[in-house]
Design an enzyme around this catalytic site. Structure first.
Site, PDB file in Angstrom:
ATOM      1  N   LYS A 281      72.450 -36.757 -38.170  1.00 55.38           N
ATOM      2  CA  LYS A 281      73.459 -37.226 -37.105  1.00 55.38           C
ATOM      3  C   LYS A 281      73.189 -36.038 -35.863  1.00 55.38           C
ATOM      4  CE  LYS A 281      77.216 -39.281 -36.023  1.00 55.38           C
ATOM      5  NZ  LYS A 281      77.369 -40.558 -35.750  1.00 55.38           N
TER       6      LYS A 281
ATOM      7  N   ASP B  10      74.960 -43.021 -39.355  1.00 56.32           N
ATOM      8  CA  ASP B  10      75.948 -44.489 -39.366  1.00 56.32           C
ATOM      9  C   ASP B  10      74.994 -45.711 -39.342  1.00 56.32           C
ATOM     10  OD1 ASP B  10      75.173 -43.175 -37.010  1.00 56.32           O
ATOM     11  OD2 ASP B  10      76.992 -43.887 -35.898  1.00 56.32           O
TER      12      ASP B  10
ATOM     13  N   TYR C 148      77.332 -29.273 -49.481  1.00 56.78           N
ATOM     14  CA  TYR C 148      77.903 -29.097 -50.865  1.00 56.78           C
ATOM     15  C   TYR C 148      77.902 -27.577 -51.462  1.00 56.78           C
ATOM     16  CZ  TYR C 148      77.873 -34.149 -51.206  1.00 56.78           C
ATOM     17  OH  TYR C 148      78.157 -35.528 -51.113  1.00 56.78           O
TER      18      TYR C 148
ATOM     19  N   ASP D 136      73.461 -44.171 -53.321  1.00 57.46           N
ATOM     20  CA  ASP D 136      74.357 -45.129 -54.104  1.00 57.46           C
ATOM     21  C   ASP D 136      74.558 -46.296 -53.316  1.00 57.46           C
ATOM     22  OD1 ASP D 136      75.040 -43.358 -56.127  1.00 57.46           O
ATOM     23  OD2 ASP D 136      77.029 -43.137 -55.859  1.00 57.46           O
TER      24      ASP D 136
ATOM     25  N   ASP E 275      73.421 -38.583 -50.743  1.00 55.65           N
ATOM     26  CA  ASP E 275      74.305 -38.832 -52.080  1.00 55.65           C
ATOM     27  C   ASP E 275      75.038 -40.156 -51.679  1.00 55.65           C
ATOM     28  OD1 ASP E 275      76.038 -38.739 -54.113  1.00 55.65           O
ATOM     29  OD2 ASP E 275      77.355 -37.153 -53.258  1.00 55.65           O
TER      30      ASP E 275
END
Ligand code: NAD
Length: 360
Positions: free
Chosen positions: A192, A224, A141, A252, A248
């Site tokens: 990852k 994943d 980000y 959620d 993020d």
């Protein structure tokens, strides 16, 4: 020692839920000897309307000078068409950047009384208690270079950079391990590493940091698989630590396992344990001013503030058990209402928590 708390009600339902959270703080002050000084300031759309900016200098300087910030929520339809530089959300980003709040703590807790609110089967989620620790000020980000460029062929190409320094990974690692020491002593680091070199380094550094915490068990999971496991068997996790973008998304997802957005608090901390505490939900313009919003996420944010910044663990426990007792008494705001329960207003819910604390 007197703790300085900056109260930022913000927009929409912010002032309504904040009134209940400050009622709880005042009760702790009067009856439990909690030594605090509270100041209030403007942030978000209401700050823009009053001063032309969503984060007035006065608010930022009060924030820097306080031990903890308690925030309601910012935003609303009336500010959606403003220039991006002065939108309400910029107020939050400015506070995060200004205070260096790199560690975002997002608990996903499902009170057994509300297990039916989840879209998952009650036995999969009832009693769920996970803490997601998300790196908040680095990663893709913020990484440079970024942008959209035009190639020689005339085609456009968008690009972002996933970037982490060892020191950034170390400090979020320490944050996660320290939290795990106060919980079930298990950290799952999500990366990852099979595809992204940057998260290969992430894994390497986490293993190094773990050596300082021999009482905490470290495991690793690819993102994943972590997403799958969160909806398959979420109770396997204690603390999950991950990058800004993975956090993020996963936080959620974890929040939605509980089905009750009005119940979940969050914290963002810096290296001095100075923190900003806020419910995970937004300003809910659709119900603002109606007195029906659930104030429990904000009240539970006060509990997190007591635990992680003010070092008042016992008072944090008291708030959490008062919330539990109020649910046991079948009191529900509209968002968590179900058959046979008693529907109460924002104010009545706050008062019920205060009364529970008075009865202790
Ligand atoms: P939202 O979280 O405000 O609302 C989503 C839904 O949940 C709405 O139906 C709302 O009524 C309900 N809800 C939220 N909090 C509730 C509560 N305490 N009690 C009962 N019901 C509750 O998300 P949104 O509608 O996508 O966004 C509204 C505004 O909030 C936007 O301007 C958005 O940018 C802003 N926002 C702010 C923050 C923040 O301040 N940290 C976070 C998310 C969204």
């Amino acid at each position: 020692m007197t703790h300085k708390i900056l109260v930022l009600p913000g927009d929409g339902i912010g002032p309504e839920i904040m009134a209940e959270a400050t009622k709880v703080l005042k009760l702790l002050q009067q009856e439990y000897g909690l030594s605090i000084e509270m100041e209030q300031a403007l942030v978000g759309g209401s700050a823009y309307d009053a001063t032309g900016t969503p984060l007035p200098d006065a608010t930022l300087s009060l924030a820097k000078d306080s031990d903890a910030i308690l925030l309601g929520a910012v935003g609303g339809t009336q500010w959606e068409n403003l220039d991006i530089a002065v939108r309400p959300e910029k107020g939050l980003l400015g506070l995060r950047a200004g205070l260096g709040l790199f560690s975002n703590l997002r608990p996903a807790i499902l009170y057994p009384q509300l297990a039916d609110a989840s879209t998952l089967k009650a036995d999969v989620v009832s009693g769920l208690d996970i803490m997601i620790v998300r790196e908040l000020t680095g990663g893709i980000y913020f990484g440079q270079p970024r942008g959209v460029r035009t190639l020689d062929s005339g085609e456009k190409q968008g690009y972002n950079t996933l970037i982490y320094k060892e020191s950034e990974i170390e400090r979020i690692g320490h944050s996660a391990f320290e939290i795990a020491q106060k919980r079930d002593k298990r950290v799952c680091s999500v990366d990852k590493a099979n595809v992204l070199e940057c998260t290969e380094l992430w894994r390497e550094v986490m293993i190094r940091v773990a050596k300082d915490y021999p009482d905490v068990e470290l495991s690793h999971m690819y993102v994943d698989n972590a997403a799958m496991q969160l909806v398959r068997a979420p109770k396997q996790f204690d603390v999950m630590v991950t990058t800004n973008m993975f956090g993020d998304i996963l936080s959620d997802c974890a929040a939605m396992l509980t089905g009750s957005i009005g119940m979940l608090p969050s914290a963002s901390l810096n290296e001095k344990s100075q923190g900003m505490y806020e419910p995970i939900h937004g300003s809910a313009p659709d119900i603002a001013g109606k007195g029906v919003a659930n104030p429990l996420a904000t009240i539970l944010s006060v509990a997190m503030m007591l635990r992680y910044t003010l070092n008042e663990k016992q008072l944090a426990d008291k708030i959490e058990s008062a919330v539990n007792n109020v649910l046991d008494k079948n009191l529900r705001t509209a968002d968590i209402m179900s058959e046979g329960m008693t529907n109460v207003s924002t104010e009545a819910m706050g008062t019920a928590v205060v009364e529970e604390l008075q009865n202790k």
